[in-house]
Design an enzyme around this catalytic site. Structure first.
Site, PDB file in Angstrom:
ATOM      1  N   ARG A   1       6.679 -53.111 -11.899  1.00  0.00           N
ATOM      2  CA  ARG A   1       5.254 -52.952 -11.684  1.00  0.00           C
ATOM      3  C   ARG A   1       5.249 -55.171 -11.102  1.00  0.00           C
ATOM      4  O   ARG A   1       4.593 -55.458 -10.087  1.00  0.00           O
ATOM      5  CB  ARG A   1       4.057 -52.755 -12.147  1.00  0.00           C
ATOM      6  CG  ARG A   1       4.379 -51.478 -12.373  1.00  0.00           C
ATOM      7  CD  ARG A   1       3.206 -51.113 -12.806  1.00  0.00           C
ATOM      8  NE  ARG A   1       1.986 -50.660 -12.302  1.00  0.00           N
ATOM      9  CZ  ARG A   1       0.925 -52.114 -12.204  1.00  0.00           C
ATOM     10  NH1 ARG A   1       1.216 -52.585 -13.568  1.00  0.00           N
ATOM     11  NH2 ARG A   1       0.040 -51.922 -11.310  1.00  0.00           N
TER      12      ARG A   1
ATOM     13  N   TYR B   1       4.324 -55.871  -7.416  1.00  0.00           N
ATOM     14  CA  TYR B   1       3.233 -56.521  -7.097  1.00  0.00           C
ATOM     15  C   TYR B   1       2.126 -57.114  -7.745  1.00  0.00           C
ATOM     16  O   TYR B   1       0.914 -57.455  -7.902  1.00  0.00           O
ATOM     17  CB  TYR B   1       2.282 -55.282  -7.739  1.00  0.00           C
ATOM     18  CG  TYR B   1       2.359 -53.607  -7.744  1.00  0.00           C
ATOM     19  CD1 TYR B   1       2.409 -52.822  -6.676  1.00  0.00           C
ATOM     20  CD2 TYR B   1       2.876 -52.708  -8.031  1.00  0.00           C
ATOM     21  CE1 TYR B   1       2.168 -51.680  -6.035  1.00  0.00           C
ATOM     22  CE2 TYR B   1       3.050 -51.543  -7.885  1.00  0.00           C
ATOM     23  CZ  TYR B   1       3.449 -50.938  -7.229  1.00  0.00           C
ATOM     24  OH  TYR B   1       3.146 -49.676  -6.514  1.00  0.00           O
TER      25      TYR B   1
ATOM     26  N   GLU C   1      -8.321 -37.109  -9.912  1.00  0.00           N
ATOM     27  CA  GLU C   1      -7.031 -37.482 -10.413  1.00  0.00           C
ATOM     28  C   GLU C   1      -6.388 -39.017 -11.196  1.00  0.00           C
ATOM     29  O   GLU C   1      -5.713 -39.230 -10.385  1.00  0.00           O
ATOM     30  CB  GLU C   1      -6.545 -37.300  -8.560  1.00  0.00           C
ATOM     31  CG  GLU C   1      -6.636 -36.019  -7.595  1.00  0.00           C
ATOM     32  CD  GLU C   1      -6.132 -36.452  -6.671  1.00  0.00           C
ATOM     33  OE1 GLU C   1      -6.219 -36.355  -6.333  1.00  0.00           O
ATOM     34  OE2 GLU C   1      -6.447 -35.259  -5.808  1.00  0.00           O
ATOM     35  N   PRO C   2      -6.727 -38.929 -11.646  1.00  0.00           N
ATOM     36  CA  PRO C   2      -6.704 -40.383 -13.007  1.00  0.00           C
ATOM     37  C   PRO C   2      -5.423 -40.136 -12.864  1.00  0.00           C
ATOM     38  O   PRO C   2      -4.663 -38.799 -13.521  1.00  0.00           O
ATOM     39  CB  PRO C   2      -6.950 -40.023 -14.045  1.00  0.00           C
ATOM     40  CG  PRO C   2      -6.970 -38.599 -14.472  1.00  0.00           C
ATOM     41  CD  PRO C   2      -7.200 -38.630 -13.296  1.00  0.00           C
ATOM     42  N   GLY C   3      -3.948 -40.965 -12.606  1.00  0.00           N
ATOM     43  CA  GLY C   3      -2.576 -41.240 -13.283  1.00  0.00           C
ATOM     44  C   GLY C   3      -3.015 -42.493 -14.562  1.00  0.00           C
ATOM     45  O   GLY C   3      -2.610 -42.393 -15.802  1.00  0.00           O
TER      46      GLY C   3
ATOM     47  N   GLY D   1      -7.348 -43.772  -9.990  1.00  0.00           N
ATOM     48  CA  GLY D   1      -7.724 -45.237  -9.439  1.00  0.00           C
ATOM     49  C   GLY D   1      -8.817 -45.842 -10.411  1.00  0.00           C
ATOM     50  O   GLY D   1      -8.877 -47.398 -10.346  1.00  0.00           O
TER      51      GLY D   1
ATOM     52  N   CYS E   1      20.620 -58.706 -10.603  1.00  0.00           N
ATOM     53  CA  CYS E   1      21.296 -59.891  -9.899  1.00  0.00           C
ATOM     54  C   CYS E   1      19.715 -60.283  -8.830  1.00  0.00           C
ATOM     55  O   CYS E   1      21.175 -60.147  -7.536  1.00  0.00           O
ATOM     56  CB  CYS E   1      22.755 -59.532  -9.430  1.00  0.00           C
ATOM     57  SG  CYS E   1      23.540 -60.644 -10.888  1.00  0.00           S
ATOM     58  N   GLU E   2      19.038 -60.198  -9.333  1.00  0.00           N
ATOM     59  CA  GLU E   2      17.866 -61.536  -7.966  1.00  0.00           C
ATOM     60  C   GLU E   2      16.849 -61.913  -9.424  1.00  0.00           C
ATOM     61  O   GLU E   2      17.144 -61.305  -9.823  1.00  0.00           O
ATOM     62  CB  GLU E   2      17.388 -59.805  -6.757  1.00  0.00           C
ATOM     63  CG  GLU E   2      17.329 -59.041  -7.049  1.00  0.00           C
ATOM     64  CD  GLU E   2      16.731 -58.238  -6.101  1.00  0.00           C
ATOM     65  OE1 GLU E   2      16.007 -58.564  -5.144  1.00  0.00           O
ATOM     66  OE2 GLU E   2      17.497 -57.289  -5.268  1.00  0.00           O
TER      67      GLU E   2
ATOM     68  N   TYR F   1       3.996 -45.863 -14.238  1.00  0.00           N
ATOM     69  CA  TYR F   1       4.104 -46.330 -12.593  1.00  0.00           C
ATOM     70  C   TYR F   1       5.439 -47.376 -13.484  1.00  0.00           C
ATOM     71  O   TYR F   1       6.081 -48.138 -12.940  1.00  0.00           O
ATOM     72  CB  TYR F   1       3.695 -47.018 -11.294  1.00  0.00           C
ATOM     73  CG  TYR F   1       2.470 -45.711 -11.260  1.00  0.00           C
ATOM     74  CD1 TYR F   1       3.196 -45.250  -9.988  1.00  0.00           C
ATOM     75  CD2 TYR F   1       1.153 -46.659 -11.651  1.00  0.00           C
ATOM     76  CE1 TYR F   1       2.155 -44.380  -9.659  1.00  0.00           C
ATOM     77  CE2 TYR F   1      -0.144 -45.121 -11.311  1.00  0.00           C
ATOM     78  CZ  TYR F   1       0.360 -44.254 -10.573  1.00  0.00           C
ATOM     79  OH  TYR F   1      -0.795 -43.080 -10.388  1.00  0.00           O
TER      80      TYR F   1
HETATM   81  N1  LLP Z   1      -4.303 -39.433  -6.338  1.00  0.00           N
HETATM   82  C1  LLP Z   1      -4.248 -40.018  -5.393  1.00  0.00           C
HETATM   83  C2  LLP Z   1      -4.028 -38.720  -3.840  1.00  0.00           C
HETATM   84  C3  LLP Z   1      -3.610 -41.107  -5.375  1.00  0.00           C
HETATM   85  O1  LLP Z   1      -2.311 -41.096  -4.475  1.00  0.00           O
HETATM   86  C4  LLP Z   1      -3.111 -41.801  -6.182  1.00  0.00           C
HETATM   87  C5  LLP Z   1      -2.406 -42.781  -6.663  1.00  0.00           C
HETATM   88  C6  LLP Z   1      -3.250 -41.114  -7.916  1.00  0.00           C
HETATM   89  C7  LLP Z   1      -4.875 -40.479  -7.466  1.00  0.00           C
HETATM   90  C8  LLP Z   1      -3.589 -41.744  -9.182  1.00  0.00           C
HETATM   91  O2  LLP Z   1      -3.951 -43.453  -9.040  1.00  0.00           O
HETATM   92  P1  LLP Z   1      -4.337 -44.492 -10.113  1.00  0.00           P
HETATM   93  O3  LLP Z   1      -5.102 -43.383 -11.514  1.00  0.00           O
HETATM   94  O4  LLP Z   1      -2.677 -44.323 -11.019  1.00  0.00           O
HETATM   95  O5  LLP Z   1      -4.490 -45.568  -9.775  1.00  0.00           O
HETATM   96  N2  LLP Z   1       2.816 -46.978  -7.860  1.00  0.00           N
HETATM   97  C9  LLP Z   1       0.736 -48.534  -7.999  1.00  0.00           C
HETATM   98  C10 LLP Z   1      -0.009 -47.294  -7.889  1.00  0.00           C
HETATM   99  C11 LLP Z   1      -0.052 -46.441  -6.984  1.00  0.00           C
HETATM  100  C12 LLP Z   1      -0.380 -45.944  -7.193  1.00  0.00           C
HETATM  101  C13 LLP Z   1      -0.364 -44.464  -5.401  1.00  0.00           C
HETATM  102  N3  LLP Z   1      -1.737 -43.645  -5.724  1.00  0.00           N
HETATM  103  C14 LLP Z   1       1.522 -49.272  -9.691  1.00  0.00           C
HETATM  104  O6  LLP Z   1       2.840 -49.134 -10.409  1.00  0.00           O
HETATM  105  O7  LLP Z   1      -0.036 -50.036  -9.557  1.00  0.00           O
END
Ligand code: LLP
Length: 407
Positions: free
Chosen positions: A304, A308, A265-267, A224, A334-335, A362
């Site tokens: 996104r 969002y 857990e960075p995404g 996050g 088409c929307e 994402y």
């Molecule tokens: N760990 C868990 C259990 C999660 O559910 C998530 C994201 C992450 C780690 C990684 O979070 P991050 O570091 O990427 O913020 N689709 C949305 C974000 C949804 C995230 C869902 N869970 C967007 O595009 O903003």
């Protein structure tokens, strides 16, 4: 915001011409730099980076991330299997599903991943089935409201995720009854969390609960970390985050009486800024009120903005200076399919390449075939060389699993 024309010396325009548009483009160097920034920020404690594969799960990206020293956080069996294909060991994979059947959990145990359970019924079933033979982690819902918007805020009291911290007595009771080895406690409160203090707040909930779990090996603080999407936006200060969280963690370990590992857990933090969606202007049209640019992509490729109201910086790669005017960039779906509203762009003409930034996280993973459109190709640049890591979809991909019944 920097508007690159090249990635590691490779011209983006040349790649757009070679591979066509729309095109997802990734800078492997940036991904690795982000991993190194986290490793540095947490250098004083034993940290494991579990990359949240859901952000971008293309196999060559997963294997690059693994090579750079990060492990994996998977939320589906399919992500687990992608991780294995990309070279991860099962034991390096954290499996954090939400609301899945026990059969899925069993399959993941069979594979050998670390299971992260998020409900009391599953914990009970787990205890009944495995007794003391399989170590497990518990996802705690700490009742903390965090994250950029309500859709991505997942650690508050009304959220479906995790086992409420108020149910700690029930967790302990089940652990005792079935002798379940609980080796980890986890939380993830949301995405786009700017303030390092929020992680500490979550940490404090974990530290307190942890004192009840003698078998613990790690605490998982989730992901996050915020990235900057617009020029005015700010990102989580990772050095500060590392300093604050590591300090508190060391203190806690002293109190706990044993050294534990810290998992994160960075995404987004690893892949967002490394990704660009390159599109082509197909039409420039002026209505009485708005100057539209239509492009050969849309919310089917990058959802996104529509999902969002997310801001993604856009620039005209084909015209980097001179006059600007205000454009609304829209997709071909088409929307109502707006990628960016009322942006100052250098004059756009048909055929220009536009680059949408922060498209790494994402982007591709949330893409679809809506309007029967095909998904883009993906190219990753690594050490100055461009690799096609996924071909553009073909019409055959759309019909592959269908039966045509001529009624
Ligand atoms: N760990 C868990 C259990 C999660 O559910 C998530 C994201 C992450 C780690 C990684 O979070 P991050 O570091 O990427 O913020 N689709 C949305 C974000 C949804 C995230 C869902 N869970 C967007 O595009 O903003």
């Amino acid at each position: 915001m920097h508007k690159p024309t090249h990635i590691q010396g490779v011209a983006i325009e040349a790649l757009a011409k070679e591979f066509g548009t729309p095109l997802y483009l990734y800078d492997g160097g940036k991904i690795v730099n982000q991993i190194q920034a986290l490793q540095t920020a947490f250098a004083t404690i034993p940290v494991r980076i579990k990359y949240a594969a859901k952000a971008l799960s293309s196999l060559s990206v997963l294997s690059l991330i693994r090579k750079a020293g990060a492990e994996l956080d998977a939320v589906s069996l399919e992500e687990v299997k992608l991780g294995l294909l990309a070279g991860s060991k099962a034991s390096e994979i954290m499996y954090t599903p939400s609301g899945v059947s026990f059969e899925e959990i069993q399959e993941a145990v069979q594979i050998g991943a670390m299971i992260n359970l998020d409900s009391l019924p599953l914990l009970e079933r787990f205890g009944q089935t495995y007794g003391n033979s399989v170590p497990v982690c518990i996802r705690i819902n700490p009742h903390i409201l965090a994250g950029g918007n309500m859709k991505i805020s997942v650690g508050h009291k009304e959220s479906k995720f995790g086992i409420s911290i108020e149910h700690l007595p029930q967790i302990l009771e089940l652990a005792q009854q079935y002798q379940i080895p609980i080796v980890g406690l986890h939380l993830h409160t949301g995405s786009d969390i700017l303030d390092a203090e929020v992680f500490l707040k979550g940490g404090k909930v974990l530290f307190k609960a942890a004192m009840h779990f003698p078998n613990l090996q790690f605490l998982d603080f989730g992901g996050g970390f915020k990235v900057a999407y617009s020029p005015e936006d700010s990102a989580t200060d990772i050095a500060e985050l590392g300093r604050i969280v590591s300090g508190a963690f060391q203190e806690f370990c002293k109190k706990f009486g044993r050294k534990l590992e810290l998992w994160i857990e960075p995404g987004k933090f690893l892949v967002s800024e490394a990704g660009y969606l390159v599109v082509k202007a197909t039409v420039v049209k002026e209505t009485p009120s708005i100057h539209f640019v239509g492009v050969d992509s849309g919310m089917n490729h990058l959802i996104r903005p529509m999902m969002y109201d997310a801001y993604h910086e856009i620039y005209n790669l084909s015209n980097l200076d001179g006059a600007t005017s205000s454009y609304t960039v829209v997709g071909y779906i088409c929307e109502t399919d707006t990628l960016a509203s009322q942006r100052q762009l250098h004059t756009v003409k048909e055929g220009d390449f536009l680059v949408i930034q922060n498209a790494g996280a994402y982007g591709y993973t949330m893409s679809s075939n809506y309007n029967a459109r095909l998904r883009p190709a993906e190219v990753l640049v690594w050490e100055g060389k461009a690799y096609l890591i996924r071909k553009r979809e073909q019409f055959e991909d759309l019909i592959r699993n269908q039966e045509i019944i001529q009624w």
